[in-house]
Design an enzyme around this catalytic site. Sequence first.
Site, PDB file in Angstrom:
ATOM      1  CB  SER A 140    -112.106 -21.579  10.600  1.00 30.97           C
ATOM      2  OG  SER A 140    -113.310 -22.214  10.200  1.00 30.97           O
ATOM      3  CE1 TYR A 154    -112.794 -22.993  15.725  1.00 32.06           C
ATOM      4  CE2 TYR A 154    -114.388 -22.386  14.049  1.00 32.06           C
ATOM      5  CZ  TYR A 154    -113.233 -23.032  14.416  1.00 32.06           C
ATOM      6  OH  TYR A 154    -112.511 -23.724  13.467  1.00 32.06           O
TER       7      TYR A 154
HETATM    8  N1  LIG Z   1    -112.032 -29.967  11.390  1.00 32.00           N
HETATM    9  C1  LIG Z   1    -112.576 -28.967  10.741  1.00 32.00           C
HETATM   10  O1  LIG Z   1    -113.569 -29.124  10.018  1.00 32.00           O
HETATM   11  C2  LIG Z   1    -111.972 -27.583  10.819  1.00 32.00           C
HETATM   12  C3  LIG Z   1    -112.541 -26.577  10.032  1.00 32.00           C
HETATM   13  C4  LIG Z   1    -112.015 -25.297  10.081  1.00 32.00           C
HETATM   14  C5  LIG Z   1    -110.924 -25.032  10.900  1.00 32.00           C
HETATM   15  N2  LIG Z   1    -110.392 -26.031  11.653  1.00 32.00           N
HETATM   16  C6  LIG Z   1    -109.253 -25.684  12.511  1.00 32.00           C
HETATM   17  O2  LIG Z   1    -108.192 -26.579  12.309  1.00 32.00           O
HETATM   18  C7  LIG Z   1    -107.460 -26.760  13.519  1.00 32.00           C
HETATM   19  C8  LIG Z   1    -107.359 -28.244  13.845  1.00 32.00           C
HETATM   20  O3  LIG Z   1    -108.667 -28.791  13.927  1.00 32.00           O
HETATM   21  P1  LIG Z   1    -108.909 -30.369  14.034  1.00 32.00           P
HETATM   22  O4  LIG Z   1    -110.301 -30.599  13.592  1.00 32.00           O
HETATM   23  O5  LIG Z   1    -107.775 -31.084  13.382  1.00 32.00           O
HETATM   24  O6  LIG Z   1    -108.845 -30.540  15.630  1.00 32.00           O
HETATM   25  P2  LIG Z   1    -108.724 -31.848  16.547  1.00 32.00           P
HETATM   26  O7  LIG Z   1    -109.602 -31.588  17.717  1.00 32.00           O
HETATM   27  O8  LIG Z   1    -108.947 -33.107  15.762  1.00 32.00           O
HETATM   28  O9  LIG Z   1    -107.201 -31.784  17.004  1.00 32.00           O
HETATM   29  C9  LIG Z   1    -106.724 -30.710  17.775  1.00 32.00           C
HETATM   30  C10 LIG Z   1    -105.520 -31.139  18.592  1.00 32.00           C
HETATM   31  O10 LIG Z   1    -105.106 -30.008  19.368  1.00 32.00           O
HETATM   32  C11 LIG Z   1    -104.823 -30.433  20.692  1.00 32.00           C
HETATM   33  N3  LIG Z   1    -105.041 -29.308  21.609  1.00 32.00           N
HETATM   34  C12 LIG Z   1    -106.241 -28.795  22.005  1.00 32.00           C
HETATM   35  N4  LIG Z   1    -106.042 -27.757  22.827  1.00 32.00           N
HETATM   36  C13 LIG Z   1    -104.692 -27.619  22.965  1.00 32.00           C
HETATM   37  C14 LIG Z   1    -103.880 -26.706  23.686  1.00 32.00           C
HETATM   38  N5  LIG Z   1    -104.405 -25.729  24.436  1.00 32.00           N
HETATM   39  N6  LIG Z   1    -102.527 -26.826  23.578  1.00 32.00           N
HETATM   40  C15 LIG Z   1    -101.980 -27.808  22.825  1.00 32.00           C
HETATM   41  N7  LIG Z   1    -102.712 -28.708  22.122  1.00 32.00           N
HETATM   42  C16 LIG Z   1    -104.059 -28.605  22.188  1.00 32.00           C
HETATM   43  C17 LIG Z   1    -105.782 -31.591  20.952  1.00 32.00           C
HETATM   44  O11 LIG Z   1    -105.288 -32.430  21.986  1.00 32.00           O
HETATM   45  C18 LIG Z   1    -105.829 -32.267  19.588  1.00 32.00           C
HETATM   46  O12 LIG Z   1    -104.844 -33.295  19.480  1.00 32.00           O
HETATM   47  C19 LIG Z   1    -108.199 -25.927  14.567  1.00 32.00           C
HETATM   48  O13 LIG Z   1    -107.604 -24.664  14.689  1.00 32.00           O
HETATM   49  C20 LIG Z   1    -109.593 -25.795  13.986  1.00 32.00           C
HETATM   50  O14 LIG Z   1    -110.262 -24.652  14.448  1.00 32.00           O
HETATM   51  C21 LIG Z   1    -110.890 -27.302  11.640  1.00 32.00           C
END
Ligand SMILES: NC(=O)c1ccc[n+]([C@@H]2O[C@H](COP(=O)([O-])OP(=O)(O)OC[C@H]3O[C@@H](n4cnc5c(N)ncnc54)[C@H](O)[C@@H]3O)[C@@H](O)[C@H]2O)c1
Length: 265
Positions: A140, A154
Amino acid sequence: MRSLEGQTAIVTGAGSGIGRGVAGVLAAEGADVVAVDLDAERLTAVAAGLDPERTLTVVGDVADAADVARMAAAALEWKGRIDVLVSNVGIYPTSPLESMLESEWNRVMAVNVGGAFLLLREVLPTMRSQAYGRVVVISSITGTITAMPTLAHYAASKAALLGLVRTAALEVAGAGVTVNAVLPGTVETEGLRAAGGEEYVDLMLPSIPVGRLATPEDLAWAVRMLVAAEAGYITGTALPVDGGQTLPEGRVSNEAIAELIGGSN
Ligand SMILES: NC(=O)c1ccc[n+]([C@@H]2O[C@H](COP(=O)([O-])OP(=O)(O)OC[C@H]3O[C@@H](n4cnc5c(N)ncnc54)[C@H](O)[C@@H]3O)[C@@H](O)[C@H]2O)c1
């Protein structure tokens, strides 16, 4: 760019958001996709949109070593190789630092950093034996470039991932395996909506120079570039995919600066 046909890609957190976007793009680019998630229902829904012949779903927790071993074993049993790993799972619960519970800290670390560690430890020997592999870890901008109140655990986890990625990249550098990090900015996902809702989106929007939130596909295409066979010389890097969100100097309005500087020309 060469097609990913004949390649097996493990994508974690494929049930939602960025992971679902990555699974879709890698599948469209020819890969056989092992879609991993904790949530069986979400996985089933995602798999329904992909070619069943070229999709395998595995329900499991990336923070659990036995589950991670099962994910890799399932991929190997299915196709006999693991060419790509996209370690995408990450959780982002909020908690002010001064009242943060150890249990909150520990779970974020276990999932976000521990999960990536377990996955890398599991798949790198296979990639080494194939003399080929591409790993992308989703970090991130938070923690690696910026910070956000209530996200100390985080941010620390996302910064820790860069240490993991760089070390892993070095350890497998001579084996045809690359390991890189992608740093998303603000991405339109279910997770983000659940965390902050519409208000959060409205708040973040003015901070993004390209004028919109990222889509999961924006991130997925960055991943696609890094997992290309042709990207074999890119390793240990951290690529921001943030629409310029980390570029502005301080809390100043870009329009005001343009007006001021432009006016003196
Ligand atoms: N959305 C954002 O703005 C953003 C920004 C920076 C970084 N990220 C990173 O991108 C990645 C994805 O984020 P997102 O927003 O798509 O998340 P999201 O919450 O929409 O999806 C995450 C998925 O991971 C699954 N999950 C959660 N814990 C789990 C575990 N222990 N084992 C297996 N599956 C698990 C959940 O069921 C979900 O389907 C993350 O690492 C997040 O930190 C997201």
